[in-house]
Write a protein that holds these residues in place. Structure first.
Motif, PDB file in Angstrom:
ATOM      1  N   GLN A  34       0.829  -1.206   0.000  1.00  0.00           N
ATOM      2  CA  GLN A  34       0.000   0.000   0.000  1.00  0.00           C
ATOM      3  C   GLN A  34       0.865   1.258   0.000  1.00  0.00           C
ATOM      4  O   GLN A  34       0.600   2.203  -0.735  1.00  0.00           O
ATOM      5  CB  GLN A  34      -0.918  -0.032   1.213  1.00  0.00           C
ATOM      6  CG  GLN A  34      -1.909   1.086   1.269  1.00  0.00           C
ATOM      7  CD  GLN A  34      -2.926   0.850   2.356  1.00  0.00           C
ATOM      8  OE1 GLN A  34      -3.607  -0.156   2.353  1.00  0.00           O
ATOM      9  NE2 GLN A  34      -3.021   1.763   3.290  1.00  0.00           N
ATOM     10  N   MET A  35       1.909   1.285   0.819  1.00  0.00           N
ATOM     11  CA  MET A  35       2.792   2.457   0.858  1.00  0.00           C
ATOM     12  C   MET A  35       3.504   2.626  -0.474  1.00  0.00           C
ATOM     13  O   MET A  35       3.634   3.741  -0.984  1.00  0.00           O
ATOM     14  CB  MET A  35       3.808   2.321   1.990  1.00  0.00           C
ATOM     15  CG  MET A  35       3.162   2.503   3.344  1.00  0.00           C
ATOM     16  SD  MET A  35       4.238   2.345   4.801  1.00  0.00           S
ATOM     17  CE  MET A  35       5.863   2.149   4.225  1.00  0.00           C
ATOM     18  N   GLY A  36       3.938   1.523  -1.065  1.00  0.00           N
ATOM     19  CA  GLY A  36       4.607   1.592  -2.357  1.00  0.00           C
ATOM     20  C   GLY A  36       3.686   2.091  -3.448  1.00  0.00           C
ATOM     21  O   GLY A  36       4.086   2.883  -4.301  1.00  0.00           O
ATOM     22  N   GLU A  37       2.442   1.651  -3.411  1.00  0.00           N
ATOM     23  CA  GLU A  37       1.478   2.100  -4.416  1.00  0.00           C
ATOM     24  C   GLU A  37       1.169   3.580  -4.275  1.00  0.00           C
ATOM     25  O   GLU A  37       1.080   4.299  -5.272  1.00  0.00           O
ATOM     26  CB  GLU A  37       0.183   1.272  -4.331  1.00  0.00           C
ATOM     27  CG  GLU A  37       0.315  -0.109  -4.918  1.00  0.00           C
ATOM     28  CD  GLU A  37       0.701  -0.079  -6.386  1.00  0.00           C
ATOM     29  OE1 GLU A  37      -0.060   0.442  -7.213  1.00  0.00           O
ATOM     30  OE2 GLU A  37       1.790  -0.584  -6.709  1.00  0.00           O
ATOM     31  N   ALA A  38       1.030   4.071  -3.065  1.00  0.00           N
ATOM     32  CA  ALA A  38       0.767   5.500  -2.865  1.00  0.00           C
ATOM     33  C   ALA A  38       1.929   6.315  -3.408  1.00  0.00           C
ATOM     34  O   ALA A  38       1.732   7.324  -4.093  1.00  0.00           O
ATOM     35  CB  ALA A  38       0.536   5.801  -1.388  1.00  0.00           C
TER      36      ALA A  38
END
Length: 79
Positions: A34-38
């Motif tokens: 999720q952090m990588g996608e954001a």
């Protein structure tokens, strides 16, 4: 951080999981994705700029309520 998939029941809406599946085992990996996608979607410069403005005592121009809401939502997903 607010996870997009918060528990085994929500995960089971997307993939098949057994009753003995332990969601907590994969939770750190979901957070990492999720952090990588954001960061990928918005870019680290955009996120850093928003965070810096948000942390200033007197940002110029003054942050609008809409900007503060966006910053808070993004921060909850990546911090």
């Amino acid at each position: 951080m607010h996870l997009l998939v918060k528990n085994r029941d929500e995960l089971s809406e997307h993939i098949t999981v057994t009753a003995d599946f332990n969601f907590e085992i994969i939770e750190p990996y979901i957070k990492k994705v999720q952090m990588g996608e954001a960061s990928r979607i918005f870019g680290s410069n955009f996120i850093s700029t928003l965070a810096n403005r948000h942390c200033q005592d007197n940002p110029s121009p003054v942050l609008t309520n809409e900007e503060i809401t966006i910053i808070d939502v993004l921060a909850s997903y990546i911090s």
